[in-house]
Design a protein around this motif. Sequence first.
Motif, PDB file in Angstrom:
ATOM      1  N   GLU A   2       0.758  -1.237   0.102  1.00  0.00           N
ATOM      2  CA  GLU A   2      -0.054   0.164  -0.050  1.00  0.00           C
ATOM      3  C   GLU A   2       1.056   1.178   0.041  1.00  0.00           C
ATOM      4  O   GLU A   2       0.639   2.134  -0.772  1.00  0.00           O
ATOM      5  N   ARG A   3       2.025   1.281   0.801  1.00  0.00           N
ATOM      6  CA  ARG A   3       2.936   2.350   0.700  1.00  0.00           C
ATOM      7  C   ARG A   3       3.471   2.534  -0.754  1.00  0.00           C
ATOM      8  O   ARG A   3       3.653   3.650  -1.057  1.00  0.00           O
ATOM      9  N   ARG A  34       1.312   4.140  -3.042  1.00  0.00           N
ATOM     10  CA  ARG A  34       0.924   5.769  -2.724  1.00  0.00           C
ATOM     11  C   ARG A  34       2.134   6.456  -3.367  1.00  0.00           C
ATOM     12  O   ARG A  34       1.925   7.515  -4.082  1.00  0.00           O
ATOM     13  N   PRO A  59       1.723   5.314  -7.912  1.00  0.00           N
ATOM     14  CA  PRO A  59       0.390   5.120  -8.381  1.00  0.00           C
ATOM     15  C   PRO A  59       0.322   4.641 -10.180  1.00  0.00           C
ATOM     16  O   PRO A  59      -0.677   4.247 -10.310  1.00  0.00           O
TER      17      PRO A  59
END
Length: 894
Positions: A118-119, A122, A125
Amino acid sequence: MLWPLVNRFEQGNWEAVMAHVNQLADPARKQYGLREEHELAVRRASEAADKDSLFAVLATYLQWERKYVRRGSNGMELCSAAYERALLHFPTYTEWWLDYIDHVTSNGDTSAVLPLIERATRHCPWSGDLWAKRILRSDVEGKPHDEIEATKHRATNSGLLDVGGMEELLKVLQQWCSYLRRHAFSVTSDDCDDGLDAAEVAIASSLEDIEQAGRTVYGNDFQGDPLYRLETIQIKFLTEARRLSDARDIYRRLMPVHRTSFDFWSKYYTWELWLWGHERLSEKTRMETSDNGPHLATTVIREALSQRNLDQPEKTLDMYLNHFQQHESGANLQTALIDSREFSKHLALRRAKEAAEAAALQPPSVPVAEPTATNGGKRKAEDMLANGEGHKKTKTGDVAATVEASSSGTAQIKRDREHNTITVRNLLYDVQEIDIKKFFRGYGQPLSINILQDQANDTASATVEFVSQEDVLTAKTRSGKEFGGLEVRIHSGSQNTLYVTNYPAEYDETTVRGLFDSYGEIVSVRFPSLKFNSRRRFCYVNFLTEEMAKAAEAAMDNKSLDGHHKLLAKIANPDAKKQRSGAQAEGREVFVKNIDREASEGDVKQYFGQYGELVSINLVKLVNNKRTGTGFIVFASVEEANAALAADNKPFRDRILHVEISANNAQGRAAPLDRAHKTDIVIKPNAMSASPDPDGANGERRGSDISMESAPQAASDDAFRTAKERKIAIFHLPDTVNDARIRAAMEEYGPIIKIQLRRQDNGAIVEFANVKDAFNVRQGVECKGLGDGVKTGDVADLLKKVKGRQAESGGAAPGGGGGGTLRPNAVSRPGQQRGGGRRGGLGFKRGGGYGAAVKMEGGEAEAAGGGNGAGKSNADFRAMLEQSKAQFKPEEDT
């Protein structure tokens, strides 16, 4: 900080406390010791605020961490910390995020994988790889369907996936559709029918998204994903749903676009055969009949063989024959064998046509015309001496024979390695060159393959050079294919190579690798051939990736090596080669031979001044300051230089001049000393290499640039007599090794005087200053620094190769007469053609010269040794010899 506490509270037991503390700190101390070199490099790059250098050292640090991740305690945590620090400096570098995720997934805490991904999404993207990993990891951890769907929508609605092109969007949708298929048929699905319907709609919607995006990017000519990845998932879904006709219709729709692809026909045929096998195994009878054969699979394979322009026709034919051998009746097999023979004939014609077309595209090979030596006496001998050619003794009365010029080979086609090379990654660790050739069979012709093994990841990478750029484009279509169970990744290698020059002449491959190995994995170091130009000094350093090459360029270009050399390191680009300039390149320089050696420079200027304005004149001299009879004259314009050609074959002070436009690569037109550079080098104290620095000192003469032909003879008679014992031979010498490397290797065993490079014989002759040093080297010494297989030995063994080559080519032996004559060579004995003071041989008078031959009536001639005219027997000659020994002491020939 620890000692004050120990001194205050544990004064009586301080030794045991410190020993215990050291024991606890020892693992951390060892881990830091292993990483100290990398840590210092990171600190220097950070303090210099050089981002390119920092990126390079961090990449090297991470590579080391991955390789030794299991070394010592806390290796996993330290590797993770290294990734965290690197990504803190470069948070948008996708490759490091992918490597970090793989590291944590394989070795770390599984609960930390999804937050890490998820990091990554971010920060990056636009990366389809990272979003695909996030969807897959969510499925592995059993996240709800709604949460996974929200992740997919977050990826596609960001509007950033198209930054990387259609490929990034395809990666996300491929993982999404794969998840939908698994979820629809999983045992945890709440409602099987609703799940099937939802999955079918979502997969169809993904196909529509790709179609719409493709038309937006590529226009109305877009024909879908060339690898039909989503269609493959849809076929699998419909097959599991028992909707075989719908799945078959998808294959039929793909057929017009992929009819020339062997992979497509192989998948289609395998799918039909798999369905038939499943149905056949469910039957109760084992008997083969005409009704239970694989008719649909047979139809597919026949249709495949009927296609024109198949990309891999040989494999298609093998699959066709294997099918009929395994699954069809004898009658059908007989027909298939006939069809296969016809197909093979057509295929042979096609290959022959392709070979002819490829040959037509190649530039024609033009043999280089070489001048032949003409008959002549004194002038011919003088010209040969001036031009550095070998001496040939001739006898009085012999007819000078015409020496045939050796024809040069056909012009070599220049290889464009920078544009015709690809990098293949994620190969099997033990992959062989033959395996890579098989993988690219039918997609191009590999010229060279270099394999680099990655022990940390248990994989290998390779650089493959092809014949043409068309082959490269075709080979890139193999990216994403499976090879030994691994998905191969192919990248362009056009920016992976550094052109390196202006380094000391003694540098070899090991030294050059040492300069650049801290910036990434080096696949190869390539030196140019010195066979036809010994003055070249550059090399090519081929890195595994473009990023490594650029990091090395940024750090090493214009770097001072030893106070005398500033390294030049640039990304290799043949298109950026500078055009030659100057008088010779512009055609304003003429080359003149057979100039009277007594003529002054002013006389030559006055003679050629009638044709135009002279810019400069260079009359070539030997080291003894004697002129060679050759010169270079530069005119102010091309027209004036062409006008000077009128002097060709014209007399100048009793000499017939030979005038032509100077050409750098024309055989026989180089100055005598330039030709000598290719063969002989005399070593002087503090002399430099015969291969000059690329930014050399304006063509100045160097100590090692002296021809052995023109070098003064040694003053010592003892040195002259021991010259043979002081010479050794080097065998199997690569043509990329220059004289400086030979000198550096040989001077480890003693001082040397001369080096004679014999490129045609793949060897060299080295003359030492001392007989003892030469004897030790002749017995065999370590020569690995000069190349594999290089060894030392006797000069006579090297010269045997020369004589054997001359015998094979039909050339005359040194000192022999003209070719084609059967008359044996005259033998030179002591005393022949010499002055007084030497003792006479048998049948010759003392004082030199032949004895007068007396013509007898019987037509016999005798040697007038005693002058009495009587014929002498063997006993007479023996008596003369004994008398000569008693009266004179023999002298040694030198």
